[in-house]
Write a protein that holds these residues in place. Structure first.
Motif, PDB file in Angstrom:
ATOM      1  N   UNK A 139       0.553  -0.769   0.485  1.00 52.65           N
ATOM      2  CA  UNK A 139      -0.002   0.144  -0.026  1.00 52.65           C
ATOM      3  C   UNK A 139       0.892   1.851  -0.187  1.00 52.65           C
ATOM      4  N   UNK A 140       2.182   0.910   0.289  1.00 54.43           N
ATOM      5  CA  UNK A 140       2.578   2.223   0.888  1.00 54.43           C
ATOM      6  C   UNK A 140       4.054   2.398  -0.908  1.00 54.43           C
ATOM      7  N   UNK A 141       3.728   3.503  -1.628  1.00 52.12           N
ATOM      8  CA  UNK A 141       4.632   3.780  -2.534  1.00 52.12           C
ATOM      9  C   UNK A 141       5.991   3.574  -2.642  1.00 52.12           C
ATOM     10  N   UNK A 142       6.329   3.707  -1.671  1.00 48.18           N
ATOM     11  CA  UNK A 142       7.895   3.371  -1.559  1.00 48.18           C
ATOM     12  C   UNK A 142       8.173   1.523  -1.253  1.00 48.18           C
ATOM     13  N   UNK A 143       7.480   1.058  -0.951  1.00 49.03           N
ATOM     14  CA  UNK A 143       7.351  -0.186  -0.598  1.00 49.03           C
ATOM     15  C   UNK A 143       7.361  -0.423  -2.102  1.00 49.03           C
ATOM     16  N   UNK A 144       6.611  -0.610  -3.088  1.00 52.64           N
ATOM     17  CA  UNK A 144       5.357  -0.814  -4.252  1.00 52.64           C
ATOM     18  C   UNK A 144       6.789  -0.330  -4.820  1.00 52.64           C
ATOM     19  N   UNK A 145       7.815   0.549  -5.199  1.00 51.75           N
ATOM     20  CA  UNK A 145       8.783   1.046  -5.772  1.00 51.75           C
ATOM     21  C   UNK A 145       9.727  -0.516  -5.766  1.00 51.75           C
ATOM     22  N   UNK A 146       9.915  -0.679  -4.293  1.00 51.35           N
ATOM     23  CA  UNK A 146      11.112  -1.498  -3.965  1.00 51.35           C
ATOM     24  C   UNK A 146      10.730  -2.605  -4.231  1.00 51.35           C
ATOM     25  N   UNK A 147       9.489  -3.222  -4.459  1.00 50.71           N
ATOM     26  CA  UNK A 147       8.175  -4.532  -4.841  1.00 50.71           C
ATOM     27  C   UNK A 147       8.364  -4.717  -6.474  1.00 50.71           C
ATOM     28  N   UNK A 148       8.077  -3.195  -6.668  1.00 55.02           N
ATOM     29  CA  UNK A 148       8.288  -3.691  -8.297  1.00 55.02           C
ATOM     30  C   UNK A 148       9.509  -3.378  -9.329  1.00 55.02           C
ATOM     31  N   UNK A 149      11.113  -3.205  -8.408  1.00 55.70           N
ATOM     32  CA  UNK A 149      12.360  -2.599  -8.837  1.00 55.70           C
ATOM     33  C   UNK A 149      12.628  -4.564  -8.879  1.00 55.70           C
ATOM     34  N   UNK A 150      12.539  -4.619  -7.158  1.00 52.27           N
ATOM     35  CA  UNK A 150      12.565  -6.583  -7.237  1.00 52.27           C
ATOM     36  C   UNK A 150      12.506  -7.118  -8.040  1.00 52.27           C
ATOM     37  N   UNK A 151      10.646  -7.155  -8.550  1.00 52.99           N
ATOM     38  CA  UNK A 151      10.218  -7.928  -9.040  1.00 52.99           C
ATOM     39  C   UNK A 151      10.808  -8.169 -10.660  1.00 52.99           C
ATOM     40  N   UNK A 152      11.214  -6.194 -10.814  1.00 49.54           N
ATOM     41  CA  UNK A 152      12.419  -6.610 -12.732  1.00 49.54           C
ATOM     42  C   UNK A 152      13.340  -7.607 -12.527  1.00 49.54           C
ATOM     43  N   UNK A 153      13.991  -6.920 -11.438  1.00 50.34           N
ATOM     44  CA  UNK A 153      15.833  -7.545 -11.580  1.00 50.34           C
ATOM     45  C   UNK A 153      15.221  -9.172 -11.516  1.00 50.34           C
ATOM     46  N   UNK A 154      14.904  -9.568 -10.751  1.00 45.67           N
ATOM     47  CA  UNK A 154      14.119 -11.057 -11.134  1.00 45.67           C
ATOM     48  C   UNK A 154      14.102 -11.351 -12.890  1.00 45.67           C
ATOM     49  N   UNK A 155      13.132 -10.786 -13.661  1.00 49.98           N
ATOM     50  CA  UNK A 155      12.852 -10.573 -14.222  1.00 49.98           C
ATOM     51  C   UNK A 155      13.848 -10.850 -15.311  1.00 49.98           C
ATOM     52  N   UNK A 156      14.176  -9.283 -15.040  1.00 53.80           N
ATOM     53  CA  UNK A 156      15.717  -9.105 -16.376  1.00 53.80           C
ATOM     54  C   UNK A 156      16.974 -10.251 -16.387  1.00 53.80           C
ATOM     55  N   UNK A 157      16.806 -11.031 -15.235  1.00 46.02           N
ATOM     56  CA  UNK A 157      17.897 -12.472 -14.386  1.00 46.02           C
ATOM     57  C   UNK A 157      17.506 -13.056 -15.304  1.00 46.02           C
ATOM     58  N   UNK A 158      16.325 -13.453 -16.072  1.00 42.28           N
ATOM     59  CA  UNK A 158      16.453 -14.199 -16.995  1.00 42.28           C
ATOM     60  C   UNK A 158      16.046 -13.408 -18.301  1.00 42.28           C
ATOM     61  N   UNK A 159      15.988 -12.357 -18.657  1.00 41.75           N
ATOM     62  CA  UNK A 159      16.225 -11.711 -19.709  1.00 41.75           C
ATOM     63  C   UNK A 159      17.384 -12.590 -20.552  1.00 41.75           C
TER      64      UNK A 159
END
Length: 139
Positions: free
Chosen positions: A78-98
């Protein structure tokens, strides 16, 4: 407030929500394409897409029966800071597979853009707002 007015409001949480919604089909499609070749990526992509549905579409939390543990997990974002961290972590996980295939770049890029938009909203101290089209309260 209508869809066009929401985009004109310069509220980056609205931009981030729509970028996050765009990430969902990218994750489903990339997971489907990679299903036979790279099973682990498919499972991760589909789990992330499922989580994003509940994070970005407030109506789903209202109409779908969920457990209290799942509700508590979704409330973390619900917090914008935690959403930022979550989305950037999700992105890193996906980019690892890229590095395995170029098809994974599009979901990773959309997740990164979403994280950046939430980060800008957090730095500008903008309250989280959800689009009225997705069952939110609007700006």
């Amino acid at each position: 407030m209508g869809f066009i007015e929401e985009f004109k409001s310069k509220n980056f949480t609205i931009y981030a929500q729509w970028a996050g919604l765009l990430s969902i089909p990218f994750l489903f499609i990339a997971g489907g394409v990679a299903f036979l070749a790279f099973f682990l990526f498919s499972i991760i992509a589909w789990i992330l897409a499922f989580i994003l549905i509940f994070v970005e579409v407030p109506l789903c939390m209202k109409i779908c029966p969920t457990s209290p543990k799942f509700d508590a997990f979704i409330k973390i974002f619900e917090n914008n800071y935690l959403r930022t961290i979550g989305y950037l972590l999700f992105s890193v996980v996906i980019f690892i597979f890229a590095s395995k295939s170029g098809i994974y770049i599009l979901p990773g890029l959309s997740l990164a853009i979403t994280g950046i938009c939430y980060g800008i909203a957090a730095l500008k101290h903008q309250n989280h707002a959800s689009s009225t089209l997705t069952g939110g309260s609007g700006v």
